[in-house]
Write a protein that holds these residues in place. Structure first.
Motif, mmCIF file in Angstrom:
data_model
loop_
_atom_site.group_PDB
_atom_site.id
_atom_site.type_symbol
_atom_site.label_atom_id
_atom_site.label_comp_id
_atom_site.label_asym_id
_atom_site.label_seq_id
_atom_site.Cartn_x
_atom_site.Cartn_y
_atom_site.Cartn_z
ATOM 1 N N TYR A 110 0.839 -1.209 0.000
ATOM 2 C CA TYR A 110 0.000 0.000 0.000
ATOM 3 C C TYR A 110 0.874 1.259 0.000
ATOM 4 N N TRP A 111 1.681 1.392 1.057
ATOM 5 C CA TRP A 111 2.492 2.600 1.186
ATOM 6 C C TRP A 111 3.649 2.631 0.201
ATOM 7 N N GLY A 112 4.165 1.458 -0.164
ATOM 8 C CA GLY A 112 5.267 1.423 -1.117
ATOM 9 C C GLY A 112 4.910 2.042 -2.446
ATOM 10 N N THR A 113 3.643 1.971 -2.806
ATOM 11 C CA THR A 113 3.187 2.509 -4.085
ATOM 12 C C THR A 113 2.758 3.961 -3.983
ATOM 13 N N ILE A 114 2.191 4.369 -2.850
ATOM 14 C CA ILE A 114 1.469 5.642 -2.821
ATOM 15 C C ILE A 114 1.973 6.656 -1.800
ATOM 16 N N GLU A 115 2.824 6.274 -0.858
ATOM 17 C CA GLU A 115 3.189 7.203 0.215
ATOM 18 C C GLU A 115 3.842 8.475 -0.303
ATOM 19 N N TRP A 116 4.688 8.330 -1.314
ATOM 20 C CA TRP A 116 5.379 9.496 -1.885
ATOM 21 C C TRP A 116 4.389 10.574 -2.328
ATOM 22 N N ALA A 117 3.209 10.160 -2.787
ATOM 23 C CA ALA A 117 2.237 11.119 -3.325
ATOM 24 C C ALA A 117 1.730 12.068 -2.238
ATOM 25 N N TYR A 118 1.533 11.551 -1.025
ATOM 26 C CA TYR A 118 1.117 12.412 0.079
ATOM 27 C C TYR A 118 2.173 13.479 0.354
ATOM 28 N N TYR A 119 3.446 13.071 0.349
ATOM 29 C CA TYR A 119 4.533 14.005 0.643
ATOM 30 C C TYR A 119 4.773 14.965 -0.518
ATOM 31 N N PHE A 120 4.516 14.513 -1.733
ATOM 32 C CA PHE A 120 4.683 15.359 -2.910
ATOM 33 C C PHE A 120 3.673 16.502 -2.876
ATOM 34 N N GLN A 121 2.467 16.200 -2.393
ATOM 35 C CA GLN A 121 1.430 17.222 -2.293
ATOM 36 C C GLN A 121 1.659 18.156 -1.105
ATOM 37 N N SER A 371 8.927 4.184 -7.452
ATOM 38 C CA SER A 371 9.537 4.795 -8.648
ATOM 39 C C SER A 371 8.657 4.593 -9.873
ATOM 40 N N TYR A 372 8.049 3.418 -9.983
ATOM 41 C CA TYR A 372 7.147 3.160 -11.115
ATOM 42 C C TYR A 372 5.951 4.104 -11.068
ATOM 43 N N ALA A 373 5.370 4.286 -9.884
ATOM 44 C CA ALA A 373 4.221 5.188 -9.744
ATOM 45 C C ALA A 373 4.618 6.631 -10.045
ATOM 46 N N VAL A 374 5.796 7.050 -9.597
ATOM 47 C CA VAL A 374 6.286 8.398 -9.892
ATOM 48 C C VAL A 374 6.440 8.584 -11.401
ATOM 49 N N HIS A 375 6.964 7.566 -12.073
ATOM 50 C CA HIS A 375 7.136 7.649 -13.528
ATOM 51 C C HIS A 375 5.801 7.811 -14.229
ATOM 52 N N VAL A 397 -3.576 2.899 -5.894
ATOM 53 C CA VAL A 397 -2.633 1.770 -5.941
ATOM 54 C C VAL A 397 -3.074 0.749 -6.983
ATOM 55 N N VAL A 398 -4.363 0.433 -7.016
ATOM 56 C CA VAL A 398 -4.881 -0.543 -7.979
ATOM 57 C C VAL A 398 -4.707 -0.032 -9.405
ATOM 58 N N GLN A 399 -4.926 1.257 -9.629
ATOM 59 C CA GLN A 399 -4.744 1.813 -10.977
ATOM 60 C C GLN A 399 -3.287 1.741 -11.419
#
Length: 512
Positions: A110-121, A371-375, A397-399
């Motif tokens: 869960y967090w491995g895919t999406i945590e960066w997005a919270y911090y990016f915002q 990194s994949y999600a960031v890309h 995450v599912v998307q």
């Protein structure tokens, strides 16, 4: 000679701890289920108070934990063997797999895919939102939060409990036993009983956050694959299925159930990471991952000690303090579990193995999936931030997973890994809860099966009520609230370990 009671007998159950813990869990769940809105307000107020007033205590304790562990590992105490018959009870791979799965679970997906997005915002240190600088810190902070310091908060209770159990010959896997060098005979009276009760309640609360994150993710996978509407009913069904899986696993036992399920989960998870790496933007993932891990190492001290004294934002309170509280609340549970699987290993092996295997394992998930999600976000292939804002983290995450080739295979495999990871984490929790309600548990014995299964079922109750309230904050609040007394308990255990090490004679008890 006094004969220890049979571990399956009712006489060997600590009925005070068993009944008091069960009653407390039900007493918390019922009001939250009946009055979810009022419950959300109470939990939010608790989160705000603890993180703002006590947050510095968590940060300083975390720094102290990793410092002490490194000292123990490389001092004369590092050679002390924690029980065993001359060689470790489990192979290094199986030991690392159980350690990793027991301590992480579905949360790492869960967090491995999406945590960066919270911090990016909402980046730390006042950086501009969604800037290049914000992205650099946003990708490094998750690796930090799931790295060395977090695993130290697992390992410190493990060393304290393992030393009492394996070296000093204490027959019960309880926190009060590890505190006995400090509180003496009071460990067997009311203060000790309160310590053990605090641990039981804390573990149920901490596990609820992990299950509360896993269930929406599994439900979102099922919704994508079969068109199910992502309702509360679906999430309850998912909790029931996952609970059944880890109840069966914990019934089968440590060697045949938990070990095999952990090995399977690790192989499947790393196969998924390999697939993402090879079919995704391979060069970008490798370059981004290397840069991110290096940046985290370079700024480890900065992230460890940054407290935002000007209070420009709530990043430290909402994330770093929350994570240290989560690791700390789960620490005694992992301490008992690591104790049970670490017979024959030295203090140095347990410390370096926990910090090393744990950090590298979690880092791989964050560096590859993140990194994949960031890309996908930066290349415009998928608006991860937009999906997060519109439909929530689980859907985002599912998307991300659905954007991979062979989606019809990848997503079911991903969903299965989520279920197995959840099961391996919480069958371990069920096992340790049952262990803590067992009066005597010699090294080669296990808690009664019905006891293990009862706690497996109980672990599914609180997440249902927290999911009903909705959102991330109730899950965070539950962890932070239960971690406060455990902070004091772990500090007491640490003092007991320090006193025991210096009272016992070495190198007489040392083995190379």
């Amino acid at each position: 000679m006094h004969r220890l009671p049979d571990t399956d007998s009712a006489a060997n159950i600590d009925w005070f701890i068993f009944i008091a813990s069960a009653v407390t869990v039900f007493a918390v769940c019922i009001p939250l289920a009946l009055y979810p809105e009022d419950g959300a307000v109470v939990l939010n107020d608790a989160f705000t108070f603890v993180t703002q007033k006590l947050g510095i205590g968590y940060i300083l304790f975390a720094i102290g934990a990793i410092s002490l562990l490194l000292y123990l590992a490389f001092s004369r105490f590092g050679h002390i063997v924690l029980g065993g018959r001359g060689e470790p009870d489990f192979s290094t791979f199986s030991w690392a797999a159980m350690l990793f799965c027991g301590g992480i679970g579905t949360s790492v997906l869960y967090w491995g895919t999406i945590e960066w997005a919270y911090y990016f915002q909402s980046p730390p240190m006042g950086f501009e939102s969604q800037s290049a600088r914000a992205l650099r810190w946003a990708t490094a902070y998750p690796v930090f939060h799931w790295g060395f310091t977090g695993w130290a908060l697992y390992c410190l209770p493990a060393i304290a409990i393992a030393y009492a159990y394996h070296v000093r010959g204490v027959t019960s896997l309880t926190l009060s036993a590890a505190c006995e060098p400090i509180i003496g005979e009071w460990a067997h009276r009311f203060p000790g009983r309160l310590i053990d009760l605090t641990y039981m309640i804390g573990l149920v609360g901490a596990c609820s956050t992990g299950i509360g994150l896993a269930v929406p993710l599994i439900a979102a996978c099922l919704g994508w694959m079969f068109g199910f509407e992502n309702t509360f009913t679906l999430k309850v069904v998912v909790i029931a299925v996952v609970t059944l899986v880890f109840a069966v696993s914990v019934w089968v036992g440590l060697e045949r159930g938990i070990k095999r399920l952990s090995n399977l989960a690790v192989w499947m998870a790393f196969a998924l990471l390999a697939f993402v790496l090879l079919t995704g933007p391979t060069v970008y993932i490798l370059e981004s991952g290397t840069t991110t891990f290096g940046f985290m190492l370079q700024n480890y001290l900065t992230m460890s000690t940054w407290t935002d004294p000007a209070a420009n934002a709530d990043f430290v309170e909402s994330w770093t303090v929350f994570y240290w509280a989560w690791w700390l609340a789960l620490g005694p549970f992992m301490g008992i579990f690591i104790t049970k699987i670490s017979g024959g290993r030295t203090i140095r092996q347990v410390v370096l193995g926990s910090l090393g295997y744990g950090t590298l394992g979690t880092a791989l998930f964050f560096l590859v999936l993140g990194s994949y999600a960031v890309h996908l976000e930066t290349s415009g292939q998928l608006s991860v931030l937009g999906e997060l804002e519109s439909n929530g983290a689980a859907s985002a995450v599912v998307q991300v997973m659905a954007s991979l080739p062979l989606t019809w295979i990848v997503l079911p495999v991903f969903c299965l890994i989520c279920v197995i990871f959840a099961a391996t984490s919480y069958d371990s929790a069920s096992y340790t809860l049952a262990s803590s309600t067992t009066r005597a548990l010699p090294r080669d014995s296990h808690p009664a099966r019905w006891n293990r299964v009862f706690w497996a079922m109980a672990l599914g109750l609180l997440p249902i009520t927290l999911i009903q309230i909705g959102g991330l904050r109730p899950l965070q609040s539950a962890v932070v609230a239960v971690s406060v007394p455990l902070l004091l308990v772990v500090a007491l255990m640490t003092a007991g370990l320090w006193k025991s090490l210096h009272e016992d004679e070495y190198p007489a008890a040392v083995s190379d």
